[in-house]
Design an enzyme around this catalytic site. Structure first.
Site, mmCIF file in Angstrom:
data_model
loop_
_atom_site.group_PDB
_atom_site.id
_atom_site.type_symbol
_atom_site.label_atom_id
_atom_site.label_comp_id
_atom_site.label_asym_id
_atom_site.label_seq_id
_atom_site.Cartn_x
_atom_site.Cartn_y
_atom_site.Cartn_z
ATOM 1 N N HIS A 177 35.744 51.777 25.466
ATOM 2 C CA HIS A 177 34.651 52.720 25.238
ATOM 3 C C HIS A 177 33.606 52.520 26.324
ATOM 4 O O HIS A 177 33.210 51.397 26.630
ATOM 5 C CB HIS A 177 34.052 52.479 23.855
ATOM 6 C CG HIS A 177 32.786 53.215 23.599
ATOM 7 N ND1 HIS A 177 32.641 54.559 23.868
ATOM 8 C CD2 HIS A 177 31.584 52.794 23.099
ATOM 9 C CE1 HIS A 177 31.417 54.941 23.539
ATOM 10 N NE2 HIS A 177 30.758 53.888 23.084
ATOM 11 N N ASN B 111 27.337 57.229 28.046
ATOM 12 C CA ASN B 111 28.041 57.045 26.778
ATOM 13 C C ASN B 111 28.221 58.399 26.098
ATOM 14 O O ASN B 111 27.267 58.978 25.596
ATOM 15 C CB ASN B 111 27.243 56.092 25.885
ATOM 16 C CG ASN B 111 27.930 55.792 24.563
ATOM 17 O OD1 ASN B 111 28.897 56.450 24.190
ATOM 18 N ND2 ASN B 111 27.433 54.802 23.846
ATOM 19 N N CYS C 99 31.507 56.335 17.922
ATOM 20 C CA CYS C 99 32.132 55.994 19.208
ATOM 21 C C CYS C 99 33.570 55.501 19.066
ATOM 22 O O CYS C 99 34.329 55.512 20.038
ATOM 23 C CB CYS C 99 31.298 54.951 19.939
ATOM 24 S SG CYS C 99 29.614 55.484 20.306
#
Length: 317
Positions: A244, A274, A112
């Site tokens: 993020h 996500n 990520c």
């Protein structure tokens, strides 16, 4: 001297699965998911739609936005955890799709935090003078790693890609600074249960959610504070905070601790879920398409991913 983003583009697969649809095959409900994550839908790639296909569609948009020719690109970096194949790289397949000849291309894997890692690497390569125009992509088919019976993970992720074109900056715009970190001793907080050399499978996502939440807040906060201090910036200087997009609780808690005003915080997690390395470039593309961002704006990126890997970046638009 630094590099700047001259074009961006995002792509999300057409298929959307709502929280209510998830309840048909996993023990959960819309309220439970929204309360804990802020997510109410996610985009899902088709069975024959791979990470390289998502990357291509976002790259084409970024190239068009930058108003350059494909042939102007002299390096491709794809940040991904979900390549089509163990080899070749997604970047190399994309190289072929775009019809390029002999320029280098490779994948970068920092999960990520991949896009932050990619920004720092891209800046170094452009500043070195070796490369002029770099295509940097975050692309993921995270749903390929999900156990659809595990409600603690299957509700969190989606598929998508975001791309940027970067060139050397000749004015004050561009990457101001960035920092990146890792902590291998914390890998068991978030990992997959398989791998090529481990058992010949990609495995499924395994996550210790409570621990990850605590680490995310502490590590991203420290990274941001260090970056601002090192460059003599204050929180009030930030025009847009693009974290993020993992979980709305993490995003809101960071904004609260940093005392960043609500209208400055970019949130796409509710619609995108996500998307790992794609989440920040997708959020950036969404912000740019809204028409809100203007020249001279200060953008703050920050992310944390498995590894653990994390980091932040400051950009003057």
């Amino acid at each position: 001297m630094t590099c700047k983003i001259i074009g961006s583009g995002g792509y999300l697969p057409q298929k959307i699965i709502s929280n209510d649809e998830l309840t048909k095959f996993v023990d959960t409900n819309d309220k439970w998911i929204r309360t804990r994550t802020g997510i109410f839908q996610r985009h899902i790639a088709g069975d024959t739609e791979y990470t390289s296909h998502l990357a291509l569609k976002s790259a084409q948009k970024a190239i068009e936005d930058a108003m350059i020719s494909v042939d102007d690109i002299d390096l491709i970096i794809t940040c991904t955890t979900t390549p089509d194949n163990s080899f070749p790289s997604v970047a190399t397949k994309l190289h072929g799709y775009l019809g390029l000849t002999n320029i280098p291309s490779f994948d970068l894997q920092a999960v990520c935090a991949g896009f932050i890692y990619g920004l720092q690497l891209t800046n170094s390569l452009i500043v070195s003078g070796k490369y002029k125009t770099i295509l940097l992509i975050g692309a993921e088919k995270m749903t390929s790693l999900l156990d659809w019976n595990d409600r603690s993970t299957c509700v969190l992720f989606g598929d998508g890609a975001g791309s940027v074109i970067l060139q050397r900056s000749n004015d004050e715009s561009g990457l101001i600074d960035s920092n990146i970190f890792s902590s291998g001793t914390d890998y068991e907080i978030l990992y997959t249960s398989g791998g090529t050399s481990m058992n010949g499978t990609s495995g499924k996502i395994v996550m210790q959610g409570q621990k990850l939440f605590r680490h995310a807040i502490a590590k991203m906060l420290q990274s941001i504070e260090d970056l601002l201090h090192a460059n003599q910036f204050s929180v009030s200087d930030i025009d847009y905070f693009i974290p993020h997009q993992a979980n709305i609780r993490i995003i809101n808690k960071l904004a609260e601790l940093l005392n960043i005003e609500e209208h400055k915080v970019v949130k796409t997690v509710e619609k995108h879920a996500n998307c790992s390395a794609a989440s920040i470039p997708l959020a950036l593309s969404t912000l740019k398409e809204s028409g809100k961002i203007k020249k001279g704006d200060i953008l703050l990126f920050s992310a944390i991913g498995a590894g653990l890997t994390w980091g932040s970046a400051l950009i003057r638009w």
